[in-house]
Write a protein that holds these residues in place. Structure first.
Motif, PDB file in Angstrom:
ATOM      1  N   GLY A  95       0.815  -1.236  -0.130  1.00  0.00           N
ATOM      2  CA  GLY A  95      -0.062  -0.053  -0.080  1.00  0.00           C
ATOM      3  C   GLY A  95       0.755   1.287   0.140  1.00  0.00           C
ATOM      4  O   GLY A  95       1.977   1.287   0.495  1.00  0.00           O
ATOM      5  N   TYR A  96       0.392   2.192  -0.358  1.00  0.00           N
ATOM      6  CA  TYR A  96       1.054   3.855  -0.559  1.00  0.00           C
ATOM      7  C   TYR A  96       1.384   4.357   0.905  1.00  0.00           C
ATOM      8  O   TYR A  96       2.414   4.847   0.919  1.00  0.00           O
ATOM      9  N   GLU A  97       0.494   4.193   1.679  1.00  0.00           N
ATOM     10  CA  GLU A  97       0.666   4.986   2.959  1.00  0.00           C
ATOM     11  C   GLU A  97       1.931   4.308   3.612  1.00  0.00           C
ATOM     12  O   GLU A  97       2.537   5.171   4.429  1.00  0.00           O
ATOM     13  N   VAL A  98       2.367   3.153   3.753  1.00  0.00           N
ATOM     14  CA  VAL A  98       3.409   2.540   4.330  1.00  0.00           C
ATOM     15  C   VAL A  98       4.609   3.411   3.582  1.00  0.00           C
ATOM     16  O   VAL A  98       5.668   3.505   4.504  1.00  0.00           O
ATOM     17  N   ILE A  99       4.583   3.457   2.383  1.00  0.00           N
ATOM     18  CA  ILE A  99       5.858   4.223   1.663  1.00  0.00           C
ATOM     19  C   ILE A  99       5.845   5.486   2.168  1.00  0.00           C
ATOM     20  O   ILE A  99       7.159   6.132   2.542  1.00  0.00           O
ATOM     21  N   ARG A 100       4.714   6.173   2.217  1.00  0.00           N
ATOM     22  CA  ARG A 100       4.900   7.691   2.815  1.00  0.00           C
ATOM     23  C   ARG A 100       5.309   7.727   4.201  1.00  0.00           C
ATOM     24  O   ARG A 100       6.523   8.781   4.436  1.00  0.00           O
ATOM     25  N   TYR A 112      16.397   1.492   2.789  1.00  0.00           N
ATOM     26  CA  TYR A 112      14.929   0.568   2.666  1.00  0.00           C
ATOM     27  C   TYR A 112      15.335  -1.002   2.555  1.00  0.00           C
ATOM     28  O   TYR A 112      16.221  -1.355   1.968  1.00  0.00           O
ATOM     29  N   ASN A 113      14.660  -1.726   3.314  1.00  0.00           N
ATOM     30  CA  ASN A 113      14.478  -2.942   3.187  1.00  0.00           C
ATOM     31  C   ASN A 113      13.305  -3.716   3.657  1.00  0.00           C
ATOM     32  O   ASN A 113      12.356  -2.613   4.324  1.00  0.00           O
ATOM     33  N   LEU A 114      12.943  -4.884   3.578  1.00  0.00           N
ATOM     34  CA  LEU A 114      11.561  -5.345   3.963  1.00  0.00           C
ATOM     35  C   LEU A 114      11.026  -5.175   5.371  1.00  0.00           C
ATOM     36  O   LEU A 114      10.164  -4.978   5.904  1.00  0.00           O
ATOM     37  N   GLU A 115      12.374  -5.595   6.289  1.00  0.00           N
ATOM     38  CA  GLU A 115      12.105  -5.361   7.750  1.00  0.00           C
ATOM     39  C   GLU A 115      11.648  -4.143   8.230  1.00  0.00           C
ATOM     40  O   GLU A 115      10.716  -3.779   8.811  1.00  0.00           O
ATOM     41  N   ILE A 116      12.342  -3.114   7.500  1.00  0.00           N
ATOM     42  CA  ILE A 116      12.082  -1.680   8.007  1.00  0.00           C
ATOM     43  C   ILE A 116      10.571  -1.381   7.491  1.00  0.00           C
ATOM     44  O   ILE A 116       9.634  -0.714   8.230  1.00  0.00           O
ATOM     45  N   ILE A 117      10.184  -1.757   6.422  1.00  0.00           N
ATOM     46  CA  ILE A 117       8.688  -1.518   5.690  1.00  0.00           C
ATOM     47  C   ILE A 117       7.805  -2.233   6.614  1.00  0.00           C
ATOM     48  O   ILE A 117       6.527  -1.627   6.832  1.00  0.00           O
ATOM     49  N   GLU A 118       8.185  -3.449   7.149  1.00  0.00           N
ATOM     50  CA  GLU A 118       7.103  -4.108   8.027  1.00  0.00           C
ATOM     51  C   GLU A 118       7.204  -3.435   9.556  1.00  0.00           C
ATOM     52  O   GLU A 118       5.784  -3.291   9.974  1.00  0.00           O
ATOM     53  N   GLN A 119       8.321  -2.618   9.767  1.00  0.00           N
ATOM     54  CA  GLN A 119       8.000  -1.890  10.937  1.00  0.00           C
ATOM     55  C   GLN A 119       7.134  -0.643  10.911  1.00  0.00           C
ATOM     56  O   GLN A 119       6.192  -0.200  11.845  1.00  0.00           O
ATOM     57  N   CYS A 120       7.228   0.010   9.607  1.00  0.00           N
ATOM     58  CA  CYS A 120       6.640   1.199   9.338  1.00  0.00           C
ATOM     59  C   CYS A 120       5.018   0.688   9.427  1.00  0.00           C
ATOM     60  O   CYS A 120       4.137   1.433   9.711  1.00  0.00           O
ATOM     61  N   ARG A 121       4.775  -0.453   8.486  1.00  0.00           N
ATOM     62  CA  ARG A 121       3.197  -1.014   8.738  1.00  0.00           C
ATOM     63  C   ARG A 121       2.853  -1.221  10.004  1.00  0.00           C
ATOM     64  O   ARG A 121       1.715  -0.883  10.434  1.00  0.00           O
ATOM     65  N   SER A 122       3.679  -1.593  10.992  1.00  0.00           N
ATOM     66  CA  SER A 122       3.161  -2.088  12.328  1.00  0.00           C
ATOM     67  C   SER A 122       2.893  -0.808  13.082  1.00  0.00           C
ATOM     68  O   SER A 122       1.876  -0.673  13.908  1.00  0.00           O
TER      69      SER A 122
END
Length: 463
Positions: free
Chosen positions: A283-288, A302-312
């Motif tokens: 989704g876009y909001e996680v990127i923002r 950028y890596n998948l672990e950080i993106i997951e942290q942002c989603r959480s």
């Protein structure tokens, strides 16, 4: 507010040219492909800058351009058997899909380079008349060494710049440092009529022309990615100040680079990530959120672990805000706790203090999570007045709106069946029928509905 000015290499008090209108120019994309997260970082960061200045009561005129004619666009058009107009139109539309997905507020003006050819030609003619530009066989170049302050933004001595400069095959420049203002048309390329014959503008002159037309000769803030400092912004300063005879921009703001798995993102390395491909998964909001979660001048990884942290992190914010809605609806009649109201309002001041310090969104987000902690421990788990709940929601919404997050809130309308199940569970609990109550909770959980018992009643979230 204090801003780190790339020109002076220090934080400076922000003093507008005209207090009635803040003028900001942000370099936009060259539209020949989908935008990647490197393009999206300045998009989100300087959108927050604009939102914050408006939040503080300022009137902002924000201009972001599209470069819609360029070597890369022409190359893509030839590869796909299209016209350059078809390519640029296609990727401008794709840009808007991603930009609006990222909750970017449309600029006051989004000019196209091709809409400003007359203004471009006028500036080049002025530079030629003043001796700063010269024509050779249909090409027009800027005399770089005639501008004594060249290199002042990138802080590079002219000798260092000269040592790395070269004259490419086919160029007829007086000096290797000179750069193109106008390019004569090659076979099969788009062109416009000009005093120097058929041709098209160079990249740098486009932004000078659009700055002057839509914002004036001197603007408050010019911003963009760190990679634009040299040569693009350096050349903009040179041609604009020589043509206009005054300071081009008072403040220069540049965001840092993006690394992918700790390696600088680069098309040559094949490790660049488009916004679209990430958004399709997360989704876009996680990127923002990811792009504004660090200070804008710092490099980010950028890596998948950080993106997951942002989603959480976003899920935690959404859960808090949904719980506040429930608390407002079910608040009991009790006296206001003025000390708690003051605490909640103090988080606004904490946020403002962070943002006033060179747009420190990282500390701004920390203030939001301090607010969430206060809400969870002092509002949602206590018997408080509806005024306290509304104060918490007001501060929460203000800060998130400045950051441009939590824009995907949905209404929590349960269908009749689920409402009935929750009601039956409450009845079972009242009758101390714990087995039935637990079974209903488990059934709802299996359907993605998570219940939470609070002093105000039962609240819920979706997995």
């Amino acid at each position: 507010m204090r801003i780190y000015n790339t020109m002076t290499r220090r934080k400076e008090e922000f003093v507008p040219v005209d207090k009635n209108e803040i003028k900001i120019y942000a370099c936009g994309p060259t539209v020949y492909n989908f935008i990647h997260i490197g393009n999206a970082r300045p998009l989100c960061v300087f959108d927050v800058l604009r939102r914050y200045l408006e939040y503080r009561g300022m009137n902002v005129r924000f201009v972001q351009n599209f470069t819609d004619v360029d070597d890369k666009i022409i190359k893509r058009a030839n590869e796909e058997g299209l016209t350059f107009e078809e390519v640029s139109k296609k990727y401008i539309e794709e840009f808007w899909t991603d930009a609006h997905g990222l909750n970017f507020k449309d600029a006051t003006v989004h000019p196209l380079a091709t809409e400003n050819i007359d203004e471009i030609i006028n500036i080049i003619r002025t530079l030629e008349e003043k001796g700063y530009a010269y024509a050779v066989d249909g090409d027009v170049y800027f005399r770089t060494l005639k501008f004594k302050d060249y290199g002042k933004l990138s802080h590079q001595p002219i000798e260092d710049l000269q040592s790395g400069a070269r004259i490419a095959v086919g160029e007829k420049k007086e000096d290797p440092l000179d750069f193109a203002l106008w390019k004569s048309a090659k076979e099969g390329e788009p062109y416009w009529e000009s005093p120097w014959g058929k041709g098209r503008p160079g990249w740098h002159i486009e932004c000078s022309a659009m700055n002057r037309r839509y914002l004036g000769k001197t603007i408050d803030i010019h911003c963009g990615g760190q990679d634009l400092i040299f040569p693009h912004h350096e050349n903009e300063i040179a041609q604009s100040e020589c043509a206009n005879g005054c300071t081009f921009a008072k403040y220069w703001m540049h965001n840092g680079y993006i690394n992918v798995d700790n390696v600088k993102m680069s098309k040559s390395l094949g490790n660049f990530k488009t916004v679209r491909e990430i958004a399709d998964v997360y989704g876009y909001e996680v990127i923002r959120y990811f792009l504004i979660s660090s200070h804008y001048r710092s490099p980010i990884n950028y890596n998948l672990e950080i993106i997951e942290q942002c989603r959480s992190a976003l899920e935690r914010l959404y859960t808090c805000r949904e719980s506040l809605d429930f608390a407002i609806k079910n608040a009991k009649t009790v006296d206001d706790d003025n000390s708690l109201i003051d605490l909640l309002n103090s988080r606004r001041e904490q946020f403002i203090s962070a943002m006033d310090d060179d747009l420190n969104t990282a500390d701004g987000i920390s203030a939001v999570f301090e607010l969430v902690k206060d809400i969870n421990t002092k509002v949602l788990d206590k018997d408080v007045s509806v005024n306290v709940c509304r104060t918490a929601a007001k501060v929460f919404d203000e800060l998130c709106d400045v950051l441009g997050i939590l824009y995907n809130r949905k209404s929590n309308d349960l269908d009749a069946e689920i409402e009935e199940l929750i009601s039956k569970r409450q009845e079972a609990r009242a009758n101390k029928d714990w087995a039935t109550a637990d079974k209903i909770r488990d059934d709802l959980k299996s359907r993605g509905i998570i219940l939470k018992d609070t002093p105000q009643g039962v609240t819920w979230t979706k997995e």
